[in-house]
Design a protein around this motif. Structure first.
Motif, short mmCIF file in Angstrom:
data_model
loop_
_atom_site.label_atom_id
_atom_site.label_comp_id
_atom_site.label_asym_id
_atom_site.label_seq_id
_atom_site.Cartn_x
_atom_site.Cartn_y
_atom_site.Cartn_z
N LYS A 100 0.67 -1.16 -0.27
CA LYS A 100 -0.30 -0.01 0.15
C LYS A 100 0.94 1.24 0.18
O LYS A 100 0.69 2.27 -1.00
CB LYS A 100 -0.90 -0.01 1.09
N GLN A 110 1.73 4.35 -3.65
CA GLN A 110 1.26 6.10 -3.72
C GLN A 110 2.32 6.80 -4.87
O GLN A 110 2.42 7.34 -5.25
CB GLN A 110 2.40 6.77 -3.07
N TRP A 144 -4.39 3.70 7.88
CA TRP A 144 -5.65 3.74 6.74
C TRP A 144 -6.64 4.55 7.99
O TRP A 144 -7.90 4.77 7.08
CB TRP A 144 -5.76 3.27 5.68
N ASP A 204 -8.95 2.01 8.57
CA ASP A 204 -9.88 0.91 8.13
C ASP A 204 -11.47 0.60 8.63
O ASP A 204 -10.37 0.09 10.17
CB ASP A 204 -9.42 -0.18 7.20
#
Length: 282
Positions: free
Chosen positions: A21, A25, A249, A251
């Motif tokens: 992840k 970016q 993040w 989540d």
């Protein structure tokens, strides 16, 4: 106790997902897949040299098939990680245990009532996970993630066949990394290659190193521990991934999605149990 190596492998696989992840970016999924494969290839080559394992093999067709199919599954898995919450992408990829049981049935394994129940449980879990937790823009990622589980099961079936033919585990991992690296290079020849910064370079390095170490820990768990216990502990990757997703993040999945994840985990453990021959249990 040797089965506990699977917890180590699961933690390392979750770390790999976090690095994917972060690397996404600044880098494409193709680039990430290349660096994951290439770094693992270098590490496996060093291991081959240290242990004196010969690379000559009469099963090169199976290695090519396993490599291409495994590369496809790996790319789909990374693609899903980029688009979806980490725990969701991991869970969809872990449906491979369910589909592997179906492949074994097609190969001649009789589906007993317990196996049919496990498969039905898994399909229900997938339905619960997908329906409440995806917006329209995440549907494609969900389908790719589920597809990675389908294709990963094909790769595991190939690994199973290589093992039945007496192929070395180290050689199997080496040739998978080699074929995956080659596939990535061919793809990158027609795409754009981004320069790595210190931040993205560390993320890419983490993807490859964590993946290689996780594979070695997983191999140790399956070769020296109890198969069913190792398969059950493998799903702790979902737990580690959900904690990482929440930490990095934010989540948050609805409770019904967590119910779906739980059903998929139970289904995978059940499918692993019922797909084994009576002599292999215990």
């Amino acid at each position: 106790m040797q089965s506990l190596w699977m917890i180590v492998a699961s933690f390392l696989f979750a770390c790999m997902g976090v690095c994917v992840k972060f690397a996404a970016q600044t880098h494409s999924v193709v680039e990430i897949t290349f660096w994951r494969s290439f770094i693992a290839l270098v590490m496996m080559f060093v291991l081959v040299r240290l242990r004196g394992v010969t690379l000559a093999t009469p099963h090169w067709r199976w290695h090519v098939t396993r490599g291409v199919v495994g590369y496809t599954a790996l790319f789909g898995y990374f693609y899903a990680i980029v688009l979806l919450p980490l725990a969701t992408a991991v869970t969809l990829n872990y449906t491979s245990a369910i589909f592997l049981a179906l492949y074994l049935a097609l190969a001649g394994l009789r589906l007993r009532p317990g196996m049919l129940g496990a498969l039905a449980l898994g399909l229900l879990g997938v339905a619960l996970l997908l329906r409440p937790s995806f917006h329209a823009d995440q549907l494609w990622g969900a389908l790719v993630g589920l597809g990675s589980g389908v294709v990963a099961a094909m790769a595991y079936f190939s690994v199973r066949e290589l093992g039945r033919r007496g192929e070395s585990e180290i050689r199997t991992v080496f040739y998978f990394s080699f074929v995956a690296t080659l596939c990535s290079l061919i793809w990158l020849a027609f795409g754009e290659l981004h320069a790595a910064t210190l931040h993205s370079g560390l993320a890419l390095l983490g993807v490859g190193v964590f993946a290689a170490l996780a594979q070695l820990a997983m191999t140790r768990a399956y070769s020296r521990g109890k198969t069913l216990m190792s398969a059950a502990l493998a799903y702790s990757t979902v737990i580690f991934s959900s904690l990482a997703g929440l930490l990095f993040w934010g989540d948050r999945l609805p409770w019904i999605a967590w119910l779906g994840i739980a059903l998929i985990i139970l289904s995978g453990i059940g499918a692993t149990h019922f797909s084994r021959t009576p002599a292999a249990r215990g």
